[in-house]
Write an enzyme that holds these catalytic residues in place. Sequence first.
Site, PDB file in Angstrom:
ATOM      1  CB  CYS A  65      -0.939  -0.004   1.213  1.00 13.18           C
ATOM      2  SG  CYS A  65      -1.995   1.451   1.277  1.00 13.18           S
ATOM      3  CB  CYS A  82      -0.525   2.496   4.012  1.00 15.28           C
ATOM      4  SG  CYS A  82      -2.009   1.820   3.288  1.00 15.28           S
ATOM      5  CG  ASP A  83       3.188   1.163   4.467  1.00 17.62           C
ATOM      6  OD1 ASP A  83       2.778   1.658   5.529  1.00 17.62           O
ATOM      7  OD2 ASP A  83       2.937  -0.007   4.122  1.00 17.62           O
TER       8      ASP A  83
END
Length: 315
Positions: A134, A137-138
Amino acid sequence: MEKVKVLIIGSGPAGYTAAIYAARAGFTPVLYTGAQPGGQLTTTNDVENFPGYPDGINGPQMMIDLQKQAERFGTKVNFGLVTAVDFSGYPHKVTVDEKHVIEAEAVIIATGATAKYLGLPSEQKFANHGVSACAVCDGYFYRGMDVAVVGAGDSAAEEATYLAKLCTHVHLIVRRDEMRASKIMQQRVRNTPNITIHWNTETDEILGDDHGVNGVRLRNNKTAEETTLAVKGFFLAIGHKPNTDIFKGVIEMDEAGYIKVQPGSTHTNVEGVFAVGDVADKVYRQAITAAGSGCMGALDAEKFLAAKEAELSHA
Ligand code: NDP
């Protein structure tokens, strides 16, 4: 047979948010966690894009908090895997762990989706230490660094362009000589100067040490030539699989297995069955959108149960 008003299947942000709302509406919902209690967020270290946490929050901790919040209002959280459903009559029947049958007046499906992985042992070894499924997300953790993205669909194109804004250089690893992504997304990738596309290329191994990923070994599948790239992050964008195997033939899904909901709602084609979160969303797939749709599912279920009750009292 256990009888419940609202049964929630799944324990990610969608399931727990549905539980918070259904519990506060007085339904004492019962939630079954599934095989991965807490869902996909339990595989993430820091969640920095969920509103309300200015300093970010650890993914597993966030799921513990959501569970506590759901329980505080009376949700019964049970560990167990739903193994079969029977939506042919009413109330609906749901079997847990192949033996325990529950009768539910409303069912909220929040079973999520699972990111696909290449199947390399090094992916598991460096999960959360450089390997991520992701970018939104990261990606932030890799700003100013070189990263690789594998995949050639819209997700890969989107993730590569997203990462290109944060990272020094993005290597997009494409296994064929063309991309599946829509023309406009491909154009965006090609027009981004710090993205290099590696055509006909497969990932042999993700390399790293105790500090995490530091490279990736690639192989050209036309020439068999091997190359090693120095990257700190390796992002998978080769698709997701919705966790809908138990609903096959029971509920309407699209060709990829995502549950179909009526636009702008969480209603499925089965009366009293609602789908929330990633199991019905292949586009946004964020914790916050999952939570929002969990809320919608509980409100839709509440309205459905009120109408059902009114119908019975007039019968
Ligand atoms: P897709 O299934 O569309 O694409 C997966 C990609 O991964 C394919 O290009 C495939 O290659 C590649 N792939 C699969 N397995 C491997 C492997 N083992 N090694 C290397 N590459 C591999 O998934 P997406 O997640 O990209 O998209 C899913 C759906 O969501 C699509 O309908 C998409 O349009 C939609 N979507 C829309 C977005 C938007 O509109 N903004 C954003 C993201 C997704 P190959 O082509 O060779 O099969």
